[in-house]
Design a protein around this motif. Structure first.
Motif, mmCIF file in Angstrom:
data_model
loop_
_atom_site.group_PDB
_atom_site.id
_atom_site.type_symbol
_atom_site.label_atom_id
_atom_site.label_comp_id
_atom_site.label_asym_id
_atom_site.label_seq_id
_atom_site.Cartn_x
_atom_site.Cartn_y
_atom_site.Cartn_z
ATOM 1 N N ARG A 130 2.693 0.171 -3.062
ATOM 2 C CA ARG A 130 3.110 -0.069 -4.442
ATOM 3 C C ARG A 130 2.795 1.167 -5.266
ATOM 4 N N GLU A 137 2.374 -2.082 3.363
ATOM 5 C CA GLU A 137 3.007 -2.209 2.050
ATOM 6 C C GLU A 137 2.457 -1.174 1.074
ATOM 7 N N SER A 174 -0.993 1.812 -4.509
ATOM 8 C CA SER A 174 -1.868 1.033 -3.634
ATOM 9 C C SER A 174 -1.205 0.916 -2.271
ATOM 10 N N PHE A 175 -2.024 0.848 -1.224
ATOM 11 C CA PHE A 175 -1.529 0.830 0.144
ATOM 12 C C PHE A 175 -2.318 -0.180 0.956
ATOM 13 N N ASP A 176 -1.612 -1.113 1.605
ATOM 14 C CA ASP A 176 -2.224 -2.106 2.481
ATOM 15 C C ASP A 176 -2.193 -1.563 3.900
ATOM 16 N N GLN A 177 -3.371 -1.269 4.441
ATOM 17 C CA GLN A 177 -3.447 -0.637 5.751
ATOM 18 C C GLN A 177 -2.997 -1.575 6.864
ATOM 19 N N THR A 232 -6.365 2.001 -3.135
ATOM 20 C CA THR A 232 -5.728 2.256 -4.420
ATOM 21 C C THR A 232 -6.015 3.686 -4.844
ATOM 22 N N THR A 272 -9.470 -6.863 1.706
ATOM 23 C CA THR A 272 -8.005 -6.842 1.684
ATOM 24 C C THR A 272 -7.419 -5.645 2.421
ATOM 25 N N THR A 280 -7.063 -2.728 1.410
ATOM 26 C CA THR A 280 -6.174 -2.085 0.455
ATOM 27 C C THR A 280 -6.817 -0.826 -0.105
ATOM 28 N N ASN A 322 7.626 -0.859 2.126
ATOM 29 C CA ASN A 322 6.880 -1.151 3.342
ATOM 30 C C ASN A 322 7.232 -0.079 4.371
#
Length: 438
Positions: A218, A216, A209-212, A189, A185, A187, A253
């Protein structure tokens, strides 16, 4: 064996396959298990290089010393790899067409499964992870300890770092006690006293958490953000001071410049405060410079000083307290639109309506102050024992007056009766009422 030791291995594959494992070192020592004809350990030292090439990816290990330890296998005369010890500084990298990952530490230990596949990698002291997806910025993290887990095909699946974790991604940094990256994912955390920082803001939370890939972010648990930079065209320009927000959660984001705070949200900047169930900040795109508050909105704004009072006492600067279902502030036109059961109150009076627009102007020291207000829909204005009704009303803070118009403007006074006209204007300073009846 000494002097340019080399070794290679090709797994069972089609003849044209490029799959190969290669080994290089200055020295190699093989210790056998007595009476069994199988190895107990292999010690490689001096410029150790191990490479693994497959169709999907490539792996590379560099260190000064590597010891491979074998255990007794269930089948006689077979070798079963148990672990690999790297007591000196070591670096391992994985590369695919879409992403690359590199791990380095002062000490690394690799554990293998029953079929010789890598099962787990542990790092200690001076751990550093570098990860890049496509052409995006590199994600770099440092910690004291590291655990990397692998899938059945030898690819790493997730990695955990603990102990004073420090993360850098472009011009953004983070720190926490623990972090976990999931490869599938993309991601990351972070847990434990998390601090996120960039040139514009600083955020603390219990976990994030961070979506590379998407940018995004959170955050959960006691979220606190301070926006350090006051931008004239930004959503937070109600005063020259930094803006602060507190909430239970944050969804944002970084690529889109959007942040949504939810759960007991409170924003304060100088004398201005806003409380709501959610507050959304839009800092890019067509809605750049907007602040949207929703759900049980309670706001306090400074307003411009009014004229002298009826007894020669200046009213001075005042605060307007507002309740509404929603609030949308646009920094471009310095206007806040309040909707759904609006009620605004100050020392001069009180106004209720379906919709109220507050217009701001720069006051002393760069503070944004309410200069006027326009109310629409079932307007009710109260001041002392007077009550005015109309379809629309305009309030001027500097002039200290309300103008009622639209529908059938009516002014009620408990002791002096009722007045109706096309337009009613009453001034707070001297209790004057002007009636325009055409």
């Amino acid at each position: 064996a000494e002097g340019q030791v080399r070794g290679s291995y090709r797994p069972a594959a089609p003849a044209n396959s490029k799959d190969e494992d290669r080994l290089a070192a200055d020295r190699a020592e093989l210790e056998m298990q007595p009476g069994r004809g199988i190895g107990r350990s292999v010690l490689l030292s001096g410029n150790v290089l191990v490479e693994r090439e497959r169709k999907e990816d490539a792996q590379r290990l560099e260190t000064s010393q590597l010891e491979l330890v074998f255990s007794a296998a269930s089948t006689p005369q077979s070798w079963q790899l148990e672990r690999g010890e790297m007591p000196a500084s070591a670096r391992i990298s994985w590369k695919t067409a879409a992403q690359s990952t590199q791990v380095s530490a002062q000490r690394l230990t690799t554990f293998f499964g029953a079929r010789g596949q890598v099962r787990e990698l542990r790092g200690q002291s001076g751990v550093e992870v570098q990860r890049r997806i496509g052409a995006g910025p590199e994600l770099q993290s440092n910690s004291r300890e590291l655990v990397v887990r692998f899938g059945p095909r030898g690819e790493w699946s997730d990695m955990e770092q603990t102990g004073s974790v420090r993360v850098r991604h472009g011009d953004r940094t983070a720190q926490a006690e623990r972090s976990r990256i999931v490869r599938a994912t993309a991601t990351a955390t972070l847990d434990g006293s998390v601090v996120l920082s960039d040139p514009e803001a600083r955020t603390t939370a219990r976990n994030t958490s961070f979506d590379q890939r998407t940018g995004e972010v959170r955050a959960e648990g006691d979220v606190r953000t301070t926006y350090l930079r006051v931008d004239a065209g930004g959503a937070l320009n109600l005063g020259p001071q930094p803006a602060h927000l507190s909430s239970d959660r944050l969804l944002g984001n970084m690529n889109a410049g959007r942040a949504i705070y939810s759960g007991r949200v409170r924003l304060w900047q100088g004398d201005a405060t806003i409380e709501a169930e959610t507050i959304e900040l839009l800092r890019q795109g067509t809605q750049q410079g907007q602040l949207i508050a929703r759900g049980n909105v309670l706001a306090v704004f400074p307003q411009a000083a009014g004229p002298a009072g009826s007894r020669g006492r200046p009213l001075g600067a005042d605060l307007m307290r507002v309740r509404a279902g929603s609030l949308t502030y646009s920094s471009a036109d310095r206007r806040a639109r309040l909707e759904q059961g609006v009620n605004a109150q100050s020392l001069q009076g009180q106004i209720s309506a379906g919709t109220v627009d507050l217009f701001f102007a720069a006051g002393g020291n760069g503070v944004q102050q309410i200069s006027r207000a326009l109310a629409t829909g079932n307007v009710v204005v109260r001041q002392g024992d007077r009550r005015g009704t109309s379809e629309q009303a305009e309030y001027s803070a500097a002039e200290g007056k309300f103008v009622l118009f639209g529908g059938r403007p009516t002014l009620y006074n408990a002791s002096r009766g009722t007045t109706t006209g096309r337009q009613l204007t009453f001034f707070f300073a001297d209790d004057t009422i002007v009636i325009d009846s055409e």
